[in-house]
Design a protein around this motif. Sequence first.
Motif, PDB file in Angstrom:
ATOM      1  N   PRO A 130       0.871  -1.211   0.091  1.00 28.06           N
ATOM      2  CA  PRO A 130       0.020   0.075  -0.046  1.00 28.06           C
ATOM      3  C   PRO A 130       0.945   1.346  -0.059  1.00 28.06           C
ATOM      4  N   PRO A 131       0.374   2.338  -0.487  1.00 30.40           N
ATOM      5  CA  PRO A 131      -1.004   2.653  -1.210  1.00 30.40           C
ATOM      6  C   PRO A 131      -1.184   2.028  -2.870  1.00 30.40           C
ATOM      7  N   MET A 132      -0.158   1.305  -3.252  1.00 30.50           N
ATOM      8  CA  MET A 132      -0.135   0.909  -4.320  1.00 30.50           C
ATOM      9  C   MET A 132      -1.275   0.018  -4.857  1.00 30.50           C
ATOM     10  N   PRO A 133      -2.112   0.264  -5.854  1.00 29.05           N
ATOM     11  CA  PRO A 133      -3.394  -0.601  -5.929  1.00 29.05           C
ATOM     12  C   PRO A 133      -3.041  -1.960  -6.398  1.00 29.05           C
ATOM     13  N   SER A 134      -3.554  -2.933  -5.969  1.00 28.39           N
ATOM     14  CA  SER A 134      -3.199  -4.538  -6.495  1.00 28.39           C
ATOM     15  C   SER A 134      -4.416  -5.173  -6.352  1.00 28.39           C
ATOM     16  N   TRP A 135      -5.076  -5.823  -7.589  1.00 29.36           N
ATOM     17  CA  TRP A 135      -6.218  -6.352  -7.325  1.00 29.36           C
ATOM     18  C   TRP A 135      -6.302  -7.468  -6.172  1.00 29.36           C
ATOM     19  N   GLY A 136      -5.048  -8.339  -6.032  1.00 31.48           N
ATOM     20  CA  GLY A 136      -5.126  -9.249  -4.831  1.00 31.48           C
ATOM     21  C   GLY A 136      -5.217  -8.592  -3.542  1.00 31.48           C
ATOM     22  N   ALA A 137      -4.647  -7.313  -3.355  1.00 33.05           N
ATOM     23  CA  ALA A 137      -4.771  -6.602  -2.086  1.00 33.05           C
ATOM     24  C   ALA A 137      -6.100  -6.197  -1.881  1.00 33.05           C
ATOM     25  N   MET A 138      -6.961  -5.665  -3.020  1.00 28.16           N
ATOM     26  CA  MET A 138      -8.352  -5.266  -2.844  1.00 28.16           C
ATOM     27  C   MET A 138      -9.119  -6.395  -2.308  1.00 28.16           C
ATOM     28  N   ILE A 139      -8.751  -7.841  -3.072  1.00 28.37           N
ATOM     29  CA  ILE A 139      -9.521  -8.875  -2.370  1.00 28.37           C
ATOM     30  C   ILE A 139      -9.394  -9.144  -0.812  1.00 28.37           C
ATOM     31  N   LYS A 140      -8.131  -9.015  -0.490  1.00 27.59           N
ATOM     32  CA  LYS A 140      -7.855  -9.284   0.865  1.00 27.59           C
ATOM     33  C   LYS A 140      -8.697  -8.180   1.768  1.00 27.59           C
ATOM     34  N   ASP A 141      -8.395  -6.746   1.430  1.00 26.58           N
ATOM     35  CA  ASP A 141      -8.982  -5.865   2.295  1.00 26.58           C
ATOM     36  C   ASP A 141     -10.567  -6.139   2.487  1.00 26.58           C
ATOM     37  N   HIS A 142     -11.212  -6.705   1.410  1.00 25.32           N
ATOM     38  CA  HIS A 142     -12.619  -6.894   1.387  1.00 25.32           C
ATOM     39  C   HIS A 142     -13.446  -8.165   1.571  1.00 25.32           C
ATOM     40  N   TYR A 143     -12.536  -9.392   1.582  1.00 21.73           N
ATOM     41  CA  TYR A 143     -13.270 -10.690   1.462  1.00 21.73           C
ATOM     42  C   TYR A 143     -14.112 -10.932   2.704  1.00 21.73           C
ATOM     43  N   SER A 144     -13.781 -10.113   3.922  1.00 23.10           N
ATOM     44  CA  SER A 144     -14.778 -10.164   5.061  1.00 23.10           C
ATOM     45  C   SER A 144     -16.240  -9.501   4.575  1.00 23.10           C
ATOM     46  N   TYR A 145     -16.115  -8.613   3.602  1.00 20.95           N
ATOM     47  CA  TYR A 145     -17.343  -7.916   3.211  1.00 20.95           C
ATOM     48  C   TYR A 145     -18.441  -8.924   2.538  1.00 20.95           C
ATOM     49  N   ILE A 146     -17.977 -10.293   2.181  1.00 21.85           N
ATOM     50  CA  ILE A 146     -18.638 -11.165   1.397  1.00 21.85           C
ATOM     51  C   ILE A 146     -20.046 -11.368   2.379  1.00 21.85           C
ATOM     52  N   ILE A 147     -19.740 -11.490   3.637  1.00 25.26           N
ATOM     53  CA  ILE A 147     -20.852 -11.851   4.418  1.00 25.26           C
ATOM     54  C   ILE A 147     -21.709 -10.634   5.035  1.00 25.26           C
ATOM     55  N   LEU A 148     -21.038  -9.411   4.705  1.00 20.98           N
ATOM     56  CA  LEU A 148     -21.706  -8.309   5.253  1.00 20.98           C
ATOM     57  C   LEU A 148     -22.825  -7.814   4.274  1.00 20.98           C
ATOM     58  N   GLY A 149     -23.048  -8.328   3.066  1.00 22.38           N
ATOM     59  CA  GLY A 149     -23.797  -7.955   2.301  1.00 22.38           C
ATOM     60  C   GLY A 149     -23.253  -6.810   1.050  1.00 22.38           C
ATOM     61  N   LYS A 150     -21.883  -6.911   1.129  1.00 18.24           N
ATOM     62  CA  LYS A 150     -21.070  -6.028   0.401  1.00 18.24           C
ATOM     63  C   LYS A 150     -20.129  -6.748  -0.556  1.00 18.24           C
ATOM     64  N   ALA A 151     -20.577  -7.785  -1.133  1.00 20.99           N
ATOM     65  CA  ALA A 151     -19.830  -8.902  -1.847  1.00 20.99           C
ATOM     66  C   ALA A 151     -18.806  -8.408  -3.045  1.00 20.99           C
ATOM     67  N   TYR A 152     -19.657  -7.359  -3.489  1.00 20.81           N
ATOM     68  CA  TYR A 152     -18.867  -6.658  -4.763  1.00 20.81           C
ATOM     69  C   TYR A 152     -17.561  -6.117  -4.507  1.00 20.81           C
ATOM     70  N   LEU A 153     -17.282  -5.942  -3.505  1.00 22.07           N
ATOM     71  CA  LEU A 153     -16.034  -5.095  -2.989  1.00 22.07           C
ATOM     72  C   LEU A 153     -14.897  -6.011  -3.121  1.00 22.07           C
ATOM     73  N   ALA A 154     -15.272  -7.412  -3.152  1.00 27.14           N
ATOM     74  CA  ALA A 154     -14.304  -8.465  -3.324  1.00 27.14           C
ATOM     75  C   ALA A 154     -14.577  -9.296  -4.652  1.00 27.14           C
ATOM     76  N   ILE A 155     -15.773  -9.117  -5.130  1.00 26.73           N
ATOM     77  CA  ILE A 155     -16.004  -9.886  -6.406  1.00 26.73           C
ATOM     78  C   ILE A 155     -15.500  -9.153  -7.670  1.00 26.73           C
ATOM     79  N   ILE A 156     -15.643  -7.801  -7.577  1.00 29.32           N
ATOM     80  CA  ILE A 156     -15.118  -7.078  -8.765  1.00 29.32           C
ATOM     81  C   ILE A 156     -13.517  -7.145  -8.951  1.00 29.32           C
ATOM     82  N   PRO A 157     -12.609  -7.166  -8.257  1.00 29.50           N
ATOM     83  CA  PRO A 157     -11.307  -7.460  -8.305  1.00 29.50           C
ATOM     84  C   PRO A 157     -11.233  -8.808  -8.709  1.00 29.50           C
ATOM     85  N   GLY A 158     -11.841  -9.489  -8.231  1.00 33.58           N
ATOM     86  CA  GLY A 158     -11.624 -11.139  -8.476  1.00 33.58           C
ATOM     87  C   GLY A 158     -12.294 -11.254  -9.943  1.00 33.58           C
TER      88      GLY A 158
END
Length: 369
Positions: free
Chosen positions: A316-344
Amino acid sequence: MSQKATSLSKLALQKFKTNFWGVFSFGFLVLCILVAVFCYLIAPDDSQNANQMHVSVHSKRPGFEVMMLTVPSGKANTKSLLHSVFFGKENTDTAIPIQDYQLTANGITIQQYVDGDAEGLSKEFSLSQFPNISRPEQIAEKYIKKQTFILGTDKYGRDLLSRMLVGIRISLSIGFIAVFISLLIGISLGAIAGYYGGKTDAFIMWLINVTWSIPTLLLVIAITLTLGKGFWQVFIAVGLTMWVEVARVVRGQVMGIKQMQYVTAAKALGFNDFRIIKNHIIPNILAPVIVISAANFAAAILIESGLSFLGIGAQPPMPSWGAMIKDHYSYIILGKAYLAIIPGAAIMSLVMAFMLIGNALRDALDVKG
């Protein structure tokens, strides 16, 4: 001889054009490269690494809109226009999401944005904080704009679309540089092993087998931890682990081609081994090397994404798709799965494109087909 080569090249190109998915994937890859080069011209957030944070609007849905007040810092941009186009602007201005504002005689009073029905804090700015402004109405006209986050915002309030666009650079860069390193090492060692044979071949094959016996991800992690975390360290680490496939393919091809009559004729003419390998053998083994390079390109993108997910890839702060999934994979069960699905989905699309191109190239360059 040259006419024959040219006709074979045209035949391979014609066969490639008839492969719909190969042509489609090639067009998609060209589009990704253009986006990677000019990402800061396309991205809504053109700051360096698209790292402009607005914590009050974190984790918002795609299409979220909010009014944004920009407060100039008064500092001049020291970077050149060319640098800003390719590497982003050195953004020192302050952007504040607001719910409402009221013009006063001396400036403007804003109500900061807060989620829900609660009222945000009020804050006042004077005219002197806005250069070349003589009337309060000009503040609203020039410094207040409605901003739309097309893909929403991440957990830090950064524009997800901008981070995705800039993140293409990491994935494509790791592919190109890692594949270049693997080709340089793999072709060199494979050609030497296949051409000379004997103890030289035995030693290089031993080195290949030892390297191949170590799990790729563990070897990359070990090299990365040795060289340190960072952008270039990942490139080198991935490249140093992907040469074995290239070396084995090149070795097998060279062992067959060195028995051909034109290689024997070159030896009879007194050409040295380096010239024979460079001018007569390697050009005739490029077809399988190109195919395996496409597969290695896809593998490099996956490895980099995995390393970034583990926290030892691009930092960080360099954007990486893998790091985006890491930051937001917990949001999958919080109703905001798109934060991890989009970079995936972006990683999957890019990897699939390279695999389809590799398959199309394999069919096009197959002389027996």
